[in-house]
Structure formats: structure tokens, C-alpha cells
Design an enzyme around this catalytic site. Structure first.
Site, mmCIF file in Angstrom:
data_model
loop_
_atom_site.group_PDB
_atom_site.id
_atom_site.type_symbol
_atom_site.label_atom_id
_atom_site.label_comp_id
_atom_site.label_asym_id
_atom_site.label_seq_id
_atom_site.Cartn_x
_atom_site.Cartn_y
_atom_site.Cartn_z
ATOM 1 N N ASP A 264 0.878 -1.165 0.000
ATOM 2 C CA ASP A 264 0.000 0.000 0.000
ATOM 3 C C ASP A 264 0.922 1.223 0.000
ATOM 4 O O ASP A 264 2.114 1.121 0.316
ATOM 5 C CB ASP A 264 -0.943 0.012 1.212
ATOM 6 C CG ASP A 264 -2.130 0.955 0.979
ATOM 7 O OD1 ASP A 264 -2.061 1.808 0.061
ATOM 8 O OD2 ASP A 264 -3.130 0.859 1.709
HETATM 9 C C1 BGC Z 1 -4.958 3.359 -0.002
HETATM 10 C C2 BGC Z 1 -5.023 2.352 -1.132
HETATM 11 C C3 BGC Z 1 -4.806 3.041 -2.445
HETATM 12 C C4 BGC Z 1 -3.465 3.747 -2.405
HETATM 13 C C5 BGC Z 1 -3.132 4.469 -3.693
HETATM 14 C C6 BGC Z 1 -3.700 4.231 -0.065
HETATM 15 O O1 BGC Z 1 -3.774 5.293 0.827
HETATM 16 O O2 BGC Z 1 -4.995 2.695 1.233
HETATM 17 O O3 BGC Z 1 -6.254 1.698 -1.121
HETATM 18 O O4 BGC Z 1 -4.855 2.118 -3.491
HETATM 19 O O5 BGC Z 1 -3.483 4.723 -1.365
HETATM 20 O O6 BGC Z 1 -3.953 5.555 -3.880
#
Ligand code: BGC
Length: 846
Positions: A264
Site C-alpha cells: 500500500d
Molecule cells: C490506499 C489504497 C490506495 C493507495 C493508492 C492508499 O492510501 O490505502 O487503497 O490504493 O493509497 O492511492
């Protein structure tokens, strides 16, 4: 009761099935390939190139290596629409993205219980990804809704792992059929937004397997996801992204996943351990510091070059196959027409997902002659998606107001009724009440506003804004025929429930929901959605009420496997609307259940006046079980469309998950022997058909002494004591208390503990900024992210500007050791110099 032949033995009229058939022990050893798939490329890469390849170049892209014909690939959110940022990138949905179709969010789609439809939506999302040259679509999100306060529940499917997994697998199959890769996220046990990057989920192995991983298992095995996103949190003391048990033992070895694990955004803690334990790509922009870390770890022997090669091989596969797919993809000649087609699909998705909760006296559908008042700000501007990384820049958004004319409902007028931000407005209220008084029925559009549901922020309560509740009370006095249309991506309390004769729950219906809702209200469409999560009476009833959200590092999952209906059903806690519940304009009768060794068949008949679809659910329970378990658990479902008077015989097959439980003593899936209840329900609380099936168990080894897990035996788990929790954990509860000094992995919001006055001041200021934005009704996602992020993330998300060494210095300063400042400054110059040198080395390879 009928008795069946092989592989069945007969005993007291029950079919006894040899459970080994389903008790597949998941020992699919992942073959360690002698020769990697891309051996020839890997052999030509320098260690520096390989190390640099394993982390992002920019917010959304990987690094390219032209001399080796390795292009960069593009990742984009998200789970209900493509959020491709062409300009400045951010992972919080703040900067603009190119227009895309906003489909209903996962919380809504799950209410359709329709895998075929979900797959179609997946195809559309894949098509839009391919159109925008997005290689990896960052969805679906399939975390379990452990607690209704989680700010991201609107992005997740269900409280049930089986339903979540099936919907996720369908989504993935759809996306990947177009050539793009899907990404099952967030792996795993990510169920709280508060300090999501600095939280340790303390969860017993059985709960982990049965509740939090089963959905992912289905998504991987049946959806064949090419990528998985590791979550921010720790699971039992080890960050998910470097968790050998999660990533190697389970994901890769047991489930046979051979794709890429992507962190993530900012979730990498120890990059080397991540790589060693199966995490492929660190995102977004840790700079070359992360690459240097890998090289140093190879040199010190912490990891081997083979570890790096294995990850490089996985990433090459993702990069090269999705790039190749993109080359062969035929883009739409008319993108507008494609978006139009997807808009229609989004509308259909909403038609199939809306849940009719209540319909006293058949007030719905409203007849053409009925004079209806349309009231509510949401009728002017729909509340149709959540905030954060999943937020889509919709191609267009239908509103109730704009679609009223042709909808077949006679309308007396349309007014706002309440202010969206929660402020009381007497003039608006009066206008609405007057309109209600002169109408036959009131169509009231209401629910949670934008600030209630966002990534990064858990909700504080389950209420809708008070000004809406006040208005409901006034309207109900003026007109007894209240029909409520709810927009809310997650559970709400409904103390105002009795004021409505009918309630239609649309969840977050996507950009085309308005037309679908009007069609349901007018009767052109017969509602067929059913709840994928329980609607409780009050928050205090939640199983994890006393454990959520954790205020400090450890989040203890003391409620164990009793999440959602598994708890309410077993502990006998009354709810507003149970899991699996939803009404139709027609009625269905179930009959003729036949339980066979490999599944069930039964007949459903449409006995009412409307054509419509019914969702029938298979639940399994084991009365008198020795190993504690919920009264019933969902093990299959089917959605059947029937014309009036029509009947169909349907079959739901058993599978390897129907009877299994995780035995912490034998450390594998086992089946308890006994006479199982096989139940077919219209919801978990409305069992229409029932029979039994005797199953031979797989082990005599009991995982627990029953007298040591008394709360779990009867499901009364809201106040589990330490001893009992330790029994299911199999070890003592880890100490999550404050250790004295702040570390790299403590969140910025924990600077209230800092020795440095400046740090405490910054913490205070951040807190104030947040409070201000909350009061203004627009959560400041950037500040929220910073507030909850650990110090190390500063190095992980600044594109090489800040190194881990500098962050170490910074943390020293925060702890009151001003010598740390020297480390920050010298680290800055060292980092700059080393970055330049690394870039030069990469350049020279070209
Ligand atoms: C989120 C993810 C997301 C990623 C990219 C993170 O803060 O938890 O679900 O895909 O950002 O935007």
C-alpha cells in the site's frame, strides 16, 4: 429425509459423508522454480538495476530500463472507477483525475449478490483502465467489515468472507479479461483507519484464517488476481508487507499465488524483509534509498540476491504481460459511446443492488396517480461515492431532480428540506413540511453526508445528521405516508425508522443511480438487493464494541470469529435488519430441499404479482459442536430471476469451505464430525428450508478445552477476559503499551508523547487543523494522512528527498536529542550525493 449412495454410509437416516472430500489441507507446495521465467533478462541486469526496479519511480509508476526493453507500468485506483491522475499524483483523491465511470461502491455491489453482474462491472473497469493506459487497477478492496465505524467500509464488500471473496473474484476476472491486472487489497486484517499505518492487529490464527483471509483465498484461487496489495498495519507484531506467514506460507505457498505483491502507498517498513518474505514492489516513491537498502542487505547477508531475483521475476511478469496486453488492446473508436454504455451498466448495477428494507401495506411502488413530494438535498445532488483514494471524477452524474419528468411519478414539488452539512435551517424545514402536507406521499432522500465516510477517518457514531432526523419527525407529523430513500455506504442507526412506511436503501449508488431508484419507486424495476452486512439497532451491540478502535498500537480482535451476523445470530442480539435481508414487490416460496453429498437442490417459486429476482442463501451449522462456532455461516448463494408464477429448481454446490474450520492444534483445516444443519434462507434470520447431513470428522484433536473458552462457546464475546483471549491466541497477549521513546514506526499523532516541545507543538497544530476541517465539514485528507502516518513514511513517500537515515535523525530530535539534527543535515547531503551516484550508474548501463 433422503439417504444417498456413495461416498455415503448410512446411519440413522442421515447421509454420512466422508469429509476428506472437502477437507483439502491446502498443502499446495509452491514449486521453487529452478529456472525463473525471465532468467535471460535477470541475468543481464545489474544488482543496482534489479534493486531499483523493486520500488516506484513516481506516485503511480514503476521504473523503466530501456536498455533491457523493460517499460514502466502505470497503477491507478480504484475499486469503483478508474482514477487515473494525468497531472500531479496523490493517493488520497485530492488532485484531479481523468473522467471515468463511477460505479456503485463495493458496499453497494455486494448487496446485489450477483457475481455475473460484478464481473461485467469488472470488465468495464478493465476497459476504462486499458483506454487510459493503466496497467494495474488498484481494486477490489475486500477487507472484512469488522466494525461499522470503519471509515472505509463503503469500499469493502461485506462482513462475511465468503460473499466478499466471491464478489472480489468476479471483479478480478472481469478486469483481467481485458488485459489489465487487478489488485486485491488490503492484505490483511486492515479494519481500522485510525493510525492505520501504526497499528498491530492481534488476532488468533483461526479468526485470521476463517474471517480475515478466506475472502482473499477465494479472490486468489478463483479470481486469479495478478497482484495483491499488502496493508499498512502489522499482523501479530509483523508488518503485513514483511510478514512471512501471510505472504510466503499462506499467500504464495498454500494458495499458489505467483504474482506481484504491491505495498500500500507508504506501507513498506523494512524493504529488505519485504523482499525476502515475498513483497515485490514498494510504492510509491521511496527514492533510491530503498534500492541502496536492498544492496546493503545482500552485502550483509540479511537477504540473498536470489530473493531479489525472485521478486524481479514476478514484477517482470506483471510489467511485460500487461504491456503486451496493452499493445493488442483495441481502443474504442468512440470513447463517449463507451462511457455511455458503462453509464447504463452502472445504472443496472444500482437496480440490482438497492435493498427494499420496509414496505408497509405495499405503499411502494407508487402508482401514477399518487401525488408525491420529493424532499431532500440528495435529490438535487446525489450522495453516490465515498472520499479518498477511491474517489472518481465521474463522466456525468444523474440526479433525481433532472430525471423526475420522465419517471412516471406525479410530483407535487421538489425541495431541499435540509442543509447537507448538518446545519439547521428552519426556512427549508418549513418549506418541506408545507410540501409534504399538500401531497399524498413523501419521497424523502437522505442519509450520510460526504464528511461521514472517508478513507483515513473512522466514524465516531452511526447516526445520520441530526438536522435530517429533526426534519423526519416534522415531515411524519405532516404526512403519514413517508417513503425514505437512504444513501449511506455503511451501517446507520435508525431510531427514526418507525416514521417511514417504506425504506429503500441505495447505499452509494454510483453516478447512474438516480434513474435506477426512480424505476424502483415507480415499479418499472422490482428491487432484488439483500444486505451484505447487518443493520444493528445501536452501536453498543457491535461485537467489537469494547475493542474498537484501538487507542494505542495493539488492536485486539477479542471477538474472534464472531463478526457481524455470526455474533448477532449466536448471541441472540436483536437487530434492525439481518444479514441477507431484502424485500421484493413479489413473494417467493421455497420447497423441496434435497441435500446430497455434493450440495443442495431446492425449488423457488414466484408467488406474487411482479416478475423479480430472489437471492437464496445456503447456511451451515453444527448443533452441539464441540469446537465453538457460530449458529450458522454462509456457505453459498444464488440469485434467480422468476416471472410471476414461474418456478425453478436451483443447485448450490458444497465446496472445500462448507464444513471446514481452522484447528490451531493440528494447524490445518479440519472438519468436525457430526450431524450438520443445512439451511436455505431468504436471509440469515429467515430460514425457509432445513435438513441435516452427517459428516465424518477429520481429527479427534480438540483445539481448545471448552471450559476455557466459555464466552466463545455461547458467542457472548463482548467482554472476553485476558485468559480466554490468550487461550484462543495460543500465547500471551503482546504488550502494546507505550515504550518510553518514540520510534520510526510511531505515528506523527503520537508526538503528544514527544520530549521535544516543538514536536508536541506540531502535533497540537496538526490536531487543531484536523478538528477545524472536520468542523467545516470537509475532512482534510492530507493532514489526516500525515497525522496517522509513522515517521518512516516520510522517507517512503518523498521521491528520494528524504532518506531513512534522515528520519532516524528526526526521530532523535523528536525524542529531545538535538544531536539528531546533525544526522538529518549530514544525512541530507549524503542522500543527495548517493542518489546522484546511483542515477549515474544506472545511466551508464544504458
Ligand atoms: C490506499 C489504497 C490506495 C493507495 C493508492 C492508499 O492510501 O490505502 O487503497 O490504493 O493509497 O492511492
Amino acid at each position: 429425509m433422503t439417504v444417498y449412495d456413495n461416498p455415503v454410509f448410512f446411519r440413522r437416516g442421515c447421509a454420512i459423508v466422508n469429509s476428506e472430500k472437502w477437507s483439502e489441507t491446502e498443502t499446495t507446495e509452491r514449486e521453487i522454480l529452478q529456472e525463473m521465467k525471465y532468467q535471460n533478462i535477470i541475468e543481464n541486469m545489474t544488482l543496482k538495476e534489479k534493486a531499483a526496479f523493486l520500488s516506484g519511480k513516481s506516485e503511480w509508476q514503476t521504473r523503466e530500463f530501456p536498455r533491457l526493453d523493460i517499460p514502466a507500468i502505470f497503477c491507478s485506483d480504484g475499486p469503483n472507477g478508474v482514477r487515473k491522475q494525468a497531472g500531479a499524483g496523490d493517493h488520497l483523491g485530492i488532485n484531479p483525475s481523468v473522467p471515468a465511470t463511477c460505479f456503485p461502491t463495493a458496499a453497494t455491489m455486494a448487496n446485489s449478490w450477483d457475481e455475473e453482474l460484478e464481473q461485467k462491472v469488472g470488465v468495464a473497469l478493465g476497459e476504462e483502465s486499458m483506454e487510459e493506459e493503466v496497467n494495474v487497477l488498484l481494486g477490489p478492496g475486500l477487507n472484512i467489515k469488522r466494525n461499522p465505524l470503519c471509515g472505509r467500509n463503503f469500499e469493502y464488500f461485506s462482513e462475511d468472507p465468503y460473499l466478499s471473496g466471491k464478489m472480489a473474484a468476479a471483479f478480478i476476472r472481469g478486469v483481467q479479461s481485458t488485459g489489465a491486472a487487478a489488485c486485491a487489497k488490503h492484505f490483511a486484517v486492515n479494519s481500522q483507519e485510525l493510525r492505520r499505518m501504526a497499528m498491530n492487529a492481534v488476532v488468533d490464527e483461526r479468526t485470521l484464517r476463517e474471517i480475515y483471509l478466506t475472502g482473499f483465498e477465494i479472490a486468489i484461487k478463483e479470481g486469479n488476481a495478478k497482484t495483491v496489495m499488502s496493508s499498512y498495519n502489522e499482523v501479530n507484531g509483523v508488518y503485513a508487507n514483511e510478514n512471512e506467514h501471510l505472504l510466503k506460507d499462506i499467500l504464495r505457498d498454500e494458495w499458489g499465488f505467483d504474482g506481484s505483491v504491491i505495498t500500500d502507498w507508504g506501507a513498506s517498513n523494512d524493504h529488505s524483509l519485504g523482499v525476502k518474505n515475498g513483497s515485490t514492489l514498494e510504492m510509491p516513491t521511496p527514492g533510491l534509498d530503498a534500492a541502496r537498502e536492498l544492496i546493503a542487505s545482500v552485502e550483509s547477508g540479511k537477504i540473498s540476491e536470489k530473493d531479489i531475483d525472485e521478486r524481479v521475476d514476478e514484477l517482470l511478469d506483471l510489467v511485460l504481460t500487461t504491456t503486451e496486453n496493452a499493445k493488442h488492446y483495441k481502443k474504442a473508436a468512440d470513447k463517449k459511446a463507451l462511457h455511455e454504455e458503462h453509464h447504463k451498466l452502472a445504472r443496472r448495477a444500482c437496480e440490482e443492488s438497492a435493498v427494499l428494507l420496509k414496505n408497509e401495506g405495499g405503499i411502494l411502488p407508487v402508482g401514477e396517480k399518487v401525488q408525491a413530494a420529493v424532499i431532500g438535498d440528495f435529490a438535487f445532488e446525489p450522495r453516490y461515492q465515498g472520499a479518498g483514494s477511491s474517489m472518481v471524477n465521474s463522466t456525468k452524474v444523474d440526479s433525481i431532480k433532472d430525471m423526475l419528468e420522465s419517471c412516471g411519478i406525479s410530483v407535487t414539488g421538489i425541495v431541499h428540506g435540509y442543509q447537507r452539512d448538518g446545519k439547521e435551517d428552519e426556512a427549508m424545514k418549513k418549506e418541506a413540511v408545507d410540501l409534504a402536507r399538500r401531497s399524498d406521499v413523501v419521497l424523502f432522500f437522505f442519509g450520510l453526508n460526504e464528511k461521514s465516510e472517508t478513507e483515513g477517518l473512522d466514524r465516531k457514531h452511526l447516526r445520520i445528521p441530526q438536522n435530517q432526523i429533526n426534519l423526519i419527525q416534522e415531515l411524519a407529523k405532516a404526512n403519514a405516508n413517508m417513503i425514505g430513500i437512504i444513501s449511506a455506504g455503511s451501517v446507520i442507526e435508525m431510531p427514526w425508522h418507525h416514521h417511514f412506511k417504506a425504506l429503500l436503501h441505495t447505499a452509494l449508488m454510483g453516478q447512474a443511480g438516480a434513474g435506477a431508484v426512480l424505476d424502483i419507486l415507480s415499479g418499472k424495476i422490482n428491487p432484488s438487493g439483500k444486505l451484505a452486512e447487518t443493520y444493528i439497532k445501536k452501536y453498543e451491540d457491535t461485537p467489537s464494541y469494547n475493542y474498537y478502535p484501538s487507542q494505542e498500537r495493539n488492536s485486539e480482535y477479542r471477538e474472534g470469529i464472531y463478526v457481524g451476523y455470526r455474533y448477532f445470530d449466536t448471541a441472540g442480539v436483536p437487530v434492525n435488519y439481518p444479514f441477507g435481508y431484502g424485500l421484493s414487490y413479489t413473494t417467493f416460496e421455497y420447497e423441496n430441499l434435497q441435500v446430497k453429498p455434493d450440495g443442495v437442490t431446492f425449488t423457488i417459486r414466484n408467488t406474487g404479482k411482479y416478475d423479480g429476482a430472489e437471492i437464496a442463501q445456503l447456511y451451515v451449522g453444527l448443533p452441539g459442536a464441540k469446537v465453538f462456532r457460530p449458529v450458522k455461516e454462509l456457505k453459498g448463494f444464488t440469485k434467480v430471476f422468476l416471472k410471476t408464477g414461474e418456478e425453478k429448481t436451483v443447485t448450490i454446490k458444497f465446496d472445500d469451505k462448507t464444513f471446514r474450520y481452522w484447528n490451531m492444534k493440528t494447524n490445518k483445516w479440519e472438519v468436525e464430525g457430526g450431524v450438520y444443519s443445512i439451511m436455505i434462507g431468504a436471509s440469515c434470520a429467515d430460514i425457509r428450508l432445513q435438513d441435516t447431513l452427517a459428516i465424518i470428522g477429520t481429527t479427534e484433536i480438540m483445539p481448545y478445552y471448552t471450559n476455557r473458552v466459555a464466552s466463545y462457546m455461547d458467542g457472548k464475546i463482548q467482554k472476553v477476559g485476558n485468559e480466554e483471549f490468550e487461550t484462543i491466541l495460543g500465547h500471551s497477549i503482546p504488550d502494546g503499551s507505550w515504550s518510553g521513546e518514540l520510534g520510526m514506526n510511531d505515528a506523527l499523532c503520537q508526538m503528544y508523547y514527544a520530549k521535544s516541545g516543538i514536536a508536541r507543538f506540531i502535533c497540537k497544530k496538526l490536531g487543531e487543523k484536523l478538528k477545524k476541517s472536520e468542523a467545516a465539514g470537509v475532512p482534510d485528507l492530507n493532514t489526516l494522512f500525515q497525522y496517522n502516518m509513522p515517521f518512516r513514511a516520510i522517507a517512503k513517500m518523498t521521491g528520494g528527498m528524504v532518506s531513512m537515515e534522515m528520519v532516524e535523525g528526526l526521530v532523535r530530535v523528536v525524542n529531545g536529542h538535538f544531536s539528531g539534527l546533525g544526522k538529518v543535515i549530514s544525512g541530507f547531503f549524503r542522500n543527495q550525493k548517493l542518489n546522484k551516484q546511483y542515477e549515474k550508474d544506472l545511466e551508464e548501463q544504458k
